[in-house]
Motif scaffolding. Structure first.
Motif, PDB file in Angstrom:
ATOM      1  N   SER A 383      13.164 -22.381  93.687  1.00  0.00           N
ATOM      2  CA  SER A 383      11.789 -22.405  94.192  1.00  0.00           C
ATOM      3  C   SER A 383      11.339 -21.002  94.592  1.00  0.00           C
ATOM      4  O   SER A 383      10.214 -20.578  94.282  1.00  0.00           O
ATOM      5  N   PHE A 384      12.222 -20.282  95.262  1.00  0.00           N
ATOM      6  CA  PHE A 384      11.917 -18.915  95.702  1.00  0.00           C
ATOM      7  C   PHE A 384      11.636 -18.007  94.507  1.00  0.00           C
ATOM      8  O   PHE A 384      10.642 -17.266  94.477  1.00  0.00           O
ATOM      9  N   ILE A 385      12.501 -18.084  93.494  1.00  0.00           N
ATOM     10  CA  ILE A 385      12.367 -17.200  92.326  1.00  0.00           C
ATOM     11  C   ILE A 385      11.108 -17.519  91.528  1.00  0.00           C
ATOM     12  O   ILE A 385      10.416 -16.616  91.047  1.00  0.00           O
ATOM     13  N   ILE A 386      10.792 -18.814  91.377  1.00  0.00           N
ATOM     14  CA  ILE A 386       9.616 -19.204  90.591  1.00  0.00           C
ATOM     15  C   ILE A 386       8.359 -18.549  91.163  1.00  0.00           C
ATOM     16  O   ILE A 386       7.606 -17.882  90.449  1.00  0.00           O
ATOM     17  N   LEU A 387       8.127 -18.723  92.462  1.00  0.00           N
ATOM     18  CA  LEU A 387       6.899 -18.187  93.052  1.00  0.00           C
ATOM     19  C   LEU A 387       6.910 -16.667  93.085  1.00  0.00           C
ATOM     20  O   LEU A 387       5.895 -16.022  92.806  1.00  0.00           O
ATOM     21  N   LEU A 388       8.073 -16.077  93.414  1.00  0.00           N
ATOM     22  CA  LEU A 388       8.143 -14.615  93.478  1.00  0.00           C
ATOM     23  C   LEU A 388       7.899 -14.006  92.106  1.00  0.00           C
ATOM     24  O   LEU A 388       7.137 -13.037  91.968  1.00  0.00           O
ATOM     25  N   ARG A 389       8.507 -14.586  91.078  1.00  0.00           N
ATOM     26  CA  ARG A 389       8.365 -14.055  89.713  1.00  0.00           C
ATOM     27  C   ARG A 389       6.943 -14.218  89.200  1.00  0.00           C
ATOM     28  O   ARG A 389       6.360 -13.279  88.644  1.00  0.00           O
ATOM     29  N   GLU A 390       6.374 -15.413  89.386  1.00  0.00           N
ATOM     30  CA  GLU A 390       5.044 -15.673  88.840  1.00  0.00           C
ATOM     31  C   GLU A 390       3.949 -15.008  89.662  1.00  0.00           C
ATOM     32  O   GLU A 390       2.868 -14.708  89.139  1.00  0.00           O
ATOM     33  N   GLY A 391       4.206 -14.810  90.960  1.00  0.00           N
ATOM     34  CA  GLY A 391       3.143 -14.288  91.814  1.00  0.00           C
ATOM     35  C   GLY A 391       3.098 -12.785  91.943  1.00  0.00           C
ATOM     36  O   GLY A 391       2.063 -12.224  92.316  1.00  0.00           O
ATOM     37  N   LEU A 392       4.214 -12.111  91.632  1.00  0.00           N
ATOM     38  CA  LEU A 392       4.296 -10.679  91.915  1.00  0.00           C
ATOM     39  C   LEU A 392       3.276  -9.863  91.129  1.00  0.00           C
ATOM     40  O   LEU A 392       2.583  -9.002  91.696  1.00  0.00           O
ATOM     41  N   GLU A 393       3.164 -10.125  89.832  1.00  0.00           N
ATOM     42  CA  GLU A 393       2.241  -9.340  89.012  1.00  0.00           C
ATOM     43  C   GLU A 393       0.800  -9.544  89.468  1.00  0.00           C
ATOM     44  O   GLU A 393       0.012  -8.591  89.566  1.00  0.00           O
ATOM     45  N   ALA A 394       0.441 -10.812  89.732  1.00  0.00           N
ATOM     46  CA  ALA A 394      -0.923 -11.095  90.180  1.00  0.00           C
ATOM     47  C   ALA A 394      -1.203 -10.413  91.518  1.00  0.00           C
ATOM     48  O   ALA A 394      -2.288  -9.848  91.726  1.00  0.00           O
ATOM     49  N   ILE A 395      -0.216 -10.457  92.428  1.00  0.00           N
ATOM     50  CA  ILE A 395      -0.379  -9.822  93.737  1.00  0.00           C
ATOM     51  C   ILE A 395      -0.606  -8.320  93.585  1.00  0.00           C
ATOM     52  O   ILE A 395      -1.452  -7.722  94.254  1.00  0.00           O
ATOM     53  N   LEU A 396       0.148  -7.689  92.682  1.00  0.00           N
ATOM     54  CA  LEU A 396       0.014  -6.243  92.490  1.00  0.00           C
ATOM     55  C   LEU A 396      -1.392  -5.862  92.026  1.00  0.00           C
ATOM     56  O   LEU A 396      -1.956  -4.870  92.484  1.00  0.00           O
ATOM     57  N   VAL A 397      -1.952  -6.656  91.123  1.00  0.00           N
ATOM     58  CA  VAL A 397      -3.309  -6.363  90.650  1.00  0.00           C
ATOM     59  C   VAL A 397      -4.307  -6.498  91.792  1.00  0.00           C
ATOM     60  O   VAL A 397      -5.130  -5.601  92.048  1.00  0.00           O
ATOM     61  N   VAL A 398      -4.252  -7.629  92.507  1.00  0.00           N
ATOM     62  CA  VAL A 398      -5.214  -7.882  93.581  1.00  0.00           C
ATOM     63  C   VAL A 398      -5.058  -6.858  94.697  1.00  0.00           C
ATOM     64  O   VAL A 398      -6.053  -6.337  95.219  1.00  0.00           O
ATOM     65  N   VAL A 399      -3.826  -6.522  95.050  1.00  0.00           N
ATOM     66  CA  VAL A 399      -3.588  -5.568  96.129  1.00  0.00           C
ATOM     67  C   VAL A 399      -4.052  -4.172  95.736  1.00  0.00           C
ATOM     68  O   VAL A 399      -4.644  -3.449  96.552  1.00  0.00           O
ATOM     69  N   ALA A 400      -3.795  -3.777  94.504  1.00  0.00           N
ATOM     70  CA  ALA A 400      -4.242  -2.455  94.050  1.00  0.00           C
ATOM     71  C   ALA A 400      -5.762  -2.339  94.130  1.00  0.00           C
ATOM     72  O   ALA A 400      -6.303  -1.329  94.583  1.00  0.00           O
TER      73      ALA A 400
END
Length: 637
Positions: A383-400
């Protein structure tokens, strides 16, 4: 930036809207084809017109079918379909035998369902008692209380209401055809549409009408056949139950007619029978091999895709928590198998590849069965890996993008950015609900959606990355930036930022939900709380990471911030492009030329010549951007 948004974002919306519209039009087209295939025998017998009214209707409907098919965009399948539509009209005109018309109608129906990935089955077992109540309320006055076409209001209708007890008609009609008739009605007849009924009620009604003509003795034989099923033979699935007529089932399976008769009377047993994803994968691989042995390369490739998209992909995250190496081996072998089939490798090579895959899948099945469901630790980690893997790229775009707006003191633009990712979350959840209740989203459709979104996002990120980095080399750069930001970040550009935020997040949301659905199915009851725990910890980590990036980025000098943010977005463009091409290749939409190296998924690098070519182009363009900025700054200094 606003130009690229106003090109891609409306295009994405138009694709979504037109897809829904085409599904409705295609369902109507299938309905017409089914109607012609079944009712033609009422118009022509042994080359002679026996009912002039019915025959005129057949001619009219085949003309409509050909016109509708001609409007479809020109893919190879669509071109083949147009030839079939013309052939259908030719058969009708020449009063061909009913069997030929029926066979061609079946072929056309199958082609359209495949072309548009139409939903041909209900999401839950139809309620025959509810269907019977609806029938008495809405249909009995014309079709009769027992379905034999002798209702009081039907006596003056031309053509007469259908007699559902007629065995020949029962054998030729699928539940999907009945569902479409109930949904859209039949133009020029007394059969009006009942689209006001819910989807569930229309399936209930179609299932009840489809059960009226069942011979009880035949159904009893079918029940015995079903009970003897040992898990190794091909069995009727939900799509076949709704999408095939009893005669078509008889041609497809031994005792298929009896099985279909039984399932028409007790559909709940079929819906209770849930084939595990790994079993789906193994069965599909076996069917793929049989098709390849018979020289049916396209069919073999399609079943190899099904083995991955509708089988293994649904459990690969769960297997990764138990044995990452085994998961990677299966994924790699499935990729190589599709490449072997696509390049028409020798049968011996394909058979050996499938045999190896079957052994690997059996190992995976054994590992997952030994656990009796995922253990608490495996459930948490997965569960941890699924959300971290799928969410990281999207988070980087939004945060940038968030850091960019804060750094340039444009807090007034933050609502647009937040609106983008919030809308993506909401639409992702709605997409999931729609896929559960209304529209069947296949594995191929999921991959195409992800692939197109990734490529659109990659193009937008490439443009924005270049736009940001180019500002670092402007003469009097800081004054220029502060001045141009107020001019550049107008309403249209702000909506462009919202669009980039939206598409970067949306491409991840539905796939994440899909993985969690599979995870919940695999987790033991004692592990359910650990799935939730893994999700919450990953979500907390992503939020913390976002906060840290924003906090430290605002302290970076403005020019360096623009340069580093631009580079980050160019890197993300590189990753998204690779993943987009890989997704489209996984769906079988574009060619894949395999290379011999192991994928580096976190960088979006896959052993595909096409993907690497796109990524090399992005690297070259980025190198040009960066070098021009570097030399321009050197000259100014």
């Amino acid at each position: 930036m606003n130009r690229i948004f106003h090109f891609f974002f409306p295009l994405t919306l138009l694709l979504a809207i037109s897809t829904a519209g085409r599904a409705d039009t295609s369902d109507r087209l299938v309905q017409l084809i089914d109607y012609v295939g079944v009712d033609y025998s009422e118009a022509v017998s042994e080359g002679t017109i026996v009912n002039q009214g019915e025959y005129a209707e057949m001619v009219e409907f085949t003309a409509i079918i050909e016109t509708s098919v001609a409007s479809i965009a020109g893919s190879p399948i669509a071109s083949e379909l147009l030839q079939q539509a013309r052939e259908l009209g030719h058969l009708i005109k020449n009063k061909a035998p009913a069997g030929e018309v029926r066979a061609l109608a079946h072929t056309m129906r199958t082609t359209i369902i495949h072309l548009y990935d139409l939903k041909v089955a209900p999401d839950q077992a139809p309620d025959l008692l509810q269907g019977q109540a609806l029938y008495q309320e809405t249909c009995a006055t014309c079709h009769g209380a027992y379905g034999n076409g002798n209702g009081e209001l039907g006596k003056d209708l031309d053509p007469q209401p259908t007699d559902f007890t007629e065995v020949a008609r029962f054998r030729q009609r699928s539940l999907y055809a009945l569902f479409n008739t109930i949904t859209y009605g039949v133009e020029g007849t007394g059969m009006s549409d009942y689209s006001q009924l819910s989807t569930v009620d229309r399936w209930n009604l179609a299932a009840y009408v489809g059960s009226i003509g069942v011979d009880k003795e035949v159904a009893a034989n079918g029940k015995r056949t079903w009970q003897q099923f040992n898990g190794n033979d091909t069995i009727v699935d939900v799509k076949a139950y709704a999408g095939l007529s009893p005669d078509e089932a008889a041609n497809k399976w031994t005792k298929g007619y009896a099985l279909m008769a039984y399932l028409r009377t007790e559909p709940e047993v079929l819906f209770d029978f849930k084939t595990p994803p790994l079993t789906v994968a193994m069965n599909s691989l076996q069917t793929s091999l049989k098709a390849y042995e018979q020289g049916e390369t396209e069919k073999a490739y399609e079943f190899a895709l099904t083995a991955y998209l509708e089988g293994f992909e649904l459990v690969e995250a769960n297997l990764a928590a138990l044995d990452t190496r085994l998961m990677r081996d299966i994924e790699s072998e499935m990729l190589l198998l599709r490449n072997d089939i696509g390049t028409k490798s020798p049968l011996k090579s394909v058979a050996a590849r499938i045999q190896k895959l079957q052994l690997l899948l059996q190992q995976a099945q054994s590992k997952m069965a030994d656990k009796g469901g995922l253990t608490p630790t495996a459930a948490f980690v997965t569960s941890f890996i699924i959300l971290l893997r799928e969410g990281l790229e999207a988070i980087l775009v939004v945060v940038a993008l968030s850091a960019f707006l804060l750094k340039t003191d444009r807090r007034d633009a933050m609502p647009y950015l937040h609106a983008g990712w919030i809308a993506a979350l909401i639409l992702g959840l709605l997409t999931w609900v729609a896929s559960e209740r209304f529209v069947q989203i296949s594995g191929a459709t999921r991959e195409v959606t992800e692939g197109v979104a990734a490529l659109v996002a990659s193009g937008m990120l490439l443009f924005v990355g270049y736009w940001l980095h180019s500002k670092t080399s402007a003469s009097g750069w800081q004054a220029f930036i502060q001045k141009s930001l107020k001019a550049a970040l107008n309403k249209r550009t702000l909506w462009g930022l919202a669009g980039l935020s939206f598409i970067s997040v949306y491409r991840e949301v539905f796939e994440t939900i899909l993985f969690y659905q599979a995870l919940w199915a695999q987790a033991a009851s004692s592990s359910a709380d650990w799935v939730t725990g893994g999700f919450l910890v990953a979500a907390l980590l992503l939020v913390l990471l976002a906060a840290l990036i924003i906090r430290f980025s605002v302290k970076i000098p403005l020019r360096h911030f623009f340069a580093s943010t631009g580079i980050l977005l160019l890197i993300l463009s590189f990753i998204f492009a690779g993943k987009g091409i890989a997704a489209l290749q996984a769906a079988g939409e574009i060619q894949q030329t395999m290379l011999q190296f192991e994928a580096v998924e976190w960088l979006g690098i896959f052993p595909s010549q096409e993907g690497l070519l796109i990524q090399a182009t992005i690297l070259l363009a980025s190198a040009v951007f960066l070098s021009r900025g570097f030399f321009a700054r050197r000259q100014k200094e």
